[in-house]
Design a protein around this motif. Structure first.
Motif, PDB file in Angstrom:
ATOM      1  N   THR A  41       0.984  -1.206  -0.038  1.00  0.00           N
ATOM      2  CA  THR A  41       0.000  -0.041  -0.090  1.00  0.00           C
ATOM      3  C   THR A  41       0.836   1.109   0.167  1.00  0.00           C
ATOM      4  O   THR A  41       2.147   1.031   0.197  1.00  0.00           O
ATOM      5  CB  THR A  41      -0.763   0.274   1.263  1.00  0.00           C
ATOM      6  N   LYS A  42       0.466   2.325  -0.182  1.00  0.00           N
ATOM      7  CA  LYS A  42       1.076   3.511  -0.215  1.00  0.00           C
ATOM      8  C   LYS A  42       1.541   3.975   1.000  1.00  0.00           C
ATOM      9  O   LYS A  42       2.398   4.847   0.995  1.00  0.00           O
ATOM     10  CB  LYS A  42       0.063   4.920  -0.864  1.00  0.00           C
ATOM     11  N   TYR A  43       1.097   3.483   2.074  1.00  0.00           N
ATOM     12  CA  TYR A  43       1.724   3.660   3.326  1.00  0.00           C
ATOM     13  C   TYR A  43       2.857   3.047   3.783  1.00  0.00           C
ATOM     14  O   TYR A  43       3.486   3.301   4.720  1.00  0.00           O
ATOM     15  CB  TYR A  43       0.374   3.254   4.542  1.00  0.00           C
ATOM     16  N   GLU A  44       3.272   2.006   2.917  1.00  0.00           N
ATOM     17  CA  GLU A  44       4.589   1.179   3.167  1.00  0.00           C
ATOM     18  C   GLU A  44       5.497   1.557   2.302  1.00  0.00           C
ATOM     19  O   GLU A  44       6.531   1.216   2.322  1.00  0.00           O
ATOM     20  CB  GLU A  44       4.221  -0.287   2.946  1.00  0.00           C
ATOM     21  N   LEU A  45       5.358   2.841   1.323  1.00  0.00           N
ATOM     22  CA  LEU A  45       6.351   3.240   0.441  1.00  0.00           C
ATOM     23  C   LEU A  45       7.516   3.744   1.389  1.00  0.00           C
ATOM     24  O   LEU A  45       7.350   4.225   2.411  1.00  0.00           O
ATOM     25  CB  LEU A  45       5.863   4.221  -0.294  1.00  0.00           C
ATOM     26  N   PRO A  46       8.877   3.744   0.606  1.00  0.00           N
ATOM     27  CA  PRO A  46       9.957   4.181   1.099  1.00  0.00           C
ATOM     28  C   PRO A  46      10.300   5.688   1.583  1.00  0.00           C
ATOM     29  O   PRO A  46       9.365   6.433   0.861  1.00  0.00           O
ATOM     30  CB  PRO A  46      10.976   3.645   0.432  1.00  0.00           C
ATOM     31  N   ILE A  47      11.156   5.993   2.404  1.00  0.00           N
ATOM     32  CA  ILE A  47      11.417   7.535   2.495  1.00  0.00           C
ATOM     33  C   ILE A  47      12.963   7.745   1.808  1.00  0.00           C
ATOM     34  O   ILE A  47      13.626   7.072   2.019  1.00  0.00           O
ATOM     35  CB  ILE A  47      11.380   7.714   3.968  1.00  0.00           C
ATOM     36  N   ALA A  48      12.825   8.532   0.777  1.00  0.00           N
ATOM     37  CA  ALA A  48      13.955   8.746   0.088  1.00  0.00           C
ATOM     38  C   ALA A  48      14.479  10.183   0.312  1.00  0.00           C
ATOM     39  O   ALA A  48      13.798  11.078   0.779  1.00  0.00           O
ATOM     40  CB  ALA A  48      13.846   8.653  -1.219  1.00  0.00           C
ATOM     41  N   SER A  49      15.748  10.491   0.036  1.00  0.00           N
ATOM     42  CA  SER A  49      16.234  11.644   0.153  1.00  0.00           C
ATOM     43  C   SER A  49      17.439  11.857  -0.815  1.00  0.00           C
ATOM     44  O   SER A  49      18.044  11.158  -1.230  1.00  0.00           O
ATOM     45  CB  SER A  49      16.922  12.047   1.623  1.00  0.00           C
ATOM     46  N   GLY A  50      17.389  13.118  -1.527  1.00  0.00           N
ATOM     47  CA  GLY A  50      18.449  13.450  -2.283  1.00  0.00           C
ATOM     48  C   GLY A  50      18.001  12.968  -3.806  1.00  0.00           C
ATOM     49  O   GLY A  50      18.833  13.255  -4.985  1.00  0.00           O
ATOM     50  N   MET A  51      16.865  12.406  -3.913  1.00  0.00           N
ATOM     51  CA  MET A  51      16.306  11.924  -5.247  1.00  0.00           C
ATOM     52  C   MET A  51      14.863  11.923  -5.115  1.00  0.00           C
ATOM     53  O   MET A  51      14.338  11.800  -4.036  1.00  0.00           O
ATOM     54  CB  MET A  51      16.832  10.421  -5.574  1.00  0.00           C
ATOM     55  N   LYS A  52      14.273  11.841  -6.217  1.00  0.00           N
ATOM     56  CA  LYS A  52      12.789  11.681  -6.208  1.00  0.00           C
ATOM     57  C   LYS A  52      12.612  10.406  -7.163  1.00  0.00           C
ATOM     58  O   LYS A  52      12.952  10.215  -8.254  1.00  0.00           O
ATOM     59  CB  LYS A  52      12.029  12.795  -7.146  1.00  0.00           C
ATOM     60  N   ILE A  53      11.787   9.569  -6.419  1.00  0.00           N
ATOM     61  CA  ILE A  53      11.309   8.327  -7.036  1.00  0.00           C
ATOM     62  C   ILE A  53       9.929   8.284  -7.522  1.00  0.00           C
ATOM     63  O   ILE A  53       8.845   8.828  -6.794  1.00  0.00           O
ATOM     64  CB  ILE A  53      11.501   7.182  -6.044  1.00  0.00           C
ATOM     65  N   ILE A  54       9.702   7.957  -8.716  1.00  0.00           N
ATOM     66  CA  ILE A  54       8.414   7.904  -9.206  1.00  0.00           C
ATOM     67  C   ILE A  54       7.876   6.663  -9.533  1.00  0.00           C
ATOM     68  O   ILE A  54       8.409   5.793 -10.082  1.00  0.00           O
ATOM     69  CB  ILE A  54       8.396   8.820 -10.697  1.00  0.00           C
TER      70      ILE A  54
END
Length: 346
Positions: A253-266
């Protein structure tokens, strides 16, 4: 036998086509049993309301609606909930088997407060080690909860406020702010971590060191690791993260998506999860040949090891995600602003 919430019991009962029996916490007899509860209605009033009677009256009207029978049923979604409002007796019909405990008021609420965590740790350790009986553990818990709070000084005065809830792009601003702060403190260009390490919003105003610590999950804290990967390897890591699945880790689910930094994941929302569409850095596609330093945690490190068992991963001393965040805020600095790190395509 399983330990869970009423909605879990209802789900398993439907799946198993069987009648399950609900047993209260601690014992099988009402005399010594307790019902363990999570509060589902959290309310906070801004102190500024005291200066405006009209606004205060409006806030109290909203509160009255929330604790009314209709409001309670709407908030509870009509299943597996006990209301402490005595004017709402009909909600008991969905939690059979607990009548005696509720009648005897053998109920305790799990408070999400540092004092209750410390008191519980001392009491439970005493019980498990055999150093305390039930009454001694209860007295220790009560004594700890009734003790005066230490006058802890504020370590940081947050100038901005960021929510831990999902924003309109399915990102978490508070988590992004925390991770970006830690990434910059460790001179990493990128970072990738699971969502569950971040537990609280960042609120404007003064904050103590212990309260800063509660913004990350201390009970599942993780060491920090640094590794150098080219853009293609970073892409494969994020792609694997989204499709990785075992009994302890999955993204459905969208609630389990990772946290990223320095980049944008699509990512694209698929029928059975998510697929990676693209990664951008500074609004440009990631350079597949360029080398990047990326900050990882236990989970993302283990995923990388499955892709590239021979890659050289450096652990950053004794630093953990929580300790890095606390140390940064103990200096009195402001956290980094959240990044636009994720976008979910329908």
């Amino acid at each position: 036998m399983f330990h869970g919430q009423p909605r879990d019991m209802q789900k398993f009962q439907d799946q198993m086509d069987a009648e399950l029996i609900r047993i209260p916490y601690f014992s099988q007899t009402s005399d010594s049993s307790f019902v363990y509860m999570f509060p589902s209605l959290n309310i906070a009033f801004n102190k500024e309301l005291e200066k405006n009677q009209e606004k205060l009256d409006t806030a109290l009207d909203v509160l009255d609606c929330m604790i009314s029978e209709q409001g309670q049923k709407l908030i509870a979604d009509g299943s597996g909930v006990i209301s402490f409002n005595t004017d709402v007796p009909s909600m008991m019909q969905n939690v059979p088997g607990l009548e005696e405990e509720i009648k005897d008021t053998s109920i305790y609420i799990r408070y999400s407060a540092q004092k209750s965590f410390d008191a519980s740790l001392e009491a439970v350790h005493g019980l498990l080690s055999g150093k305390m009986d039930e009454m001694q553990a209860y007295n220790v818990f009560r004594s700890a909860m009734n003790s005066e709070d230490s006058k802890e000084k504020s370590t940081v005065n947050f100038e901005n406020e960021y929510s831990i809830s999902l924003n309109n792009k399915s990102g978490r601003d508070a988590a992004s702010s925390i991770l970006t702060t830690i990434r910059k403190e460790n001179d990493a260009q990128l970072a990738l971590t699971p969502y569950y390490y971040y537990t609280s919003s960042i609120y404007k105003g003064e904050c103590t060191r212990s309260r800063v610590g509660l913004m990350t999950a201390k009970n599942s804290d993780t060491p920090l690791y640094l590794v150098k990967l080219n853009g293609e390897q970073v892409y494969e890591l994020v792609k694997k993260y989204l499709t990785e699945a075992d009994e302890n880790f999955y993204v459905t689910t969208k609630y389990e998506l990772p946290i990223a930094s320095g980049m944008k994941i699509i990512v694209k929302n698929e029928e059975n999860g998510f697929s990676l569409k693209d990664i951008t850095i500074n609004d440009k596609k990631i350079d597949t040949e360029k080398e990047y330093s990326i900050l990882l945690t236990d989970t993302t490190k283990s995923i990388l090891k499955k892709i590239n068992p021979k890659c050289a991963i450096e652990q950053i001393g004794d630093t953990t995600l929580s300790s890095a965040w606390i140390a940064a805020m103990s200096n009195g600095q402001q956290p980094s602003a959240p990044e636009d790190y994720i976008e979910v395509e329908k």
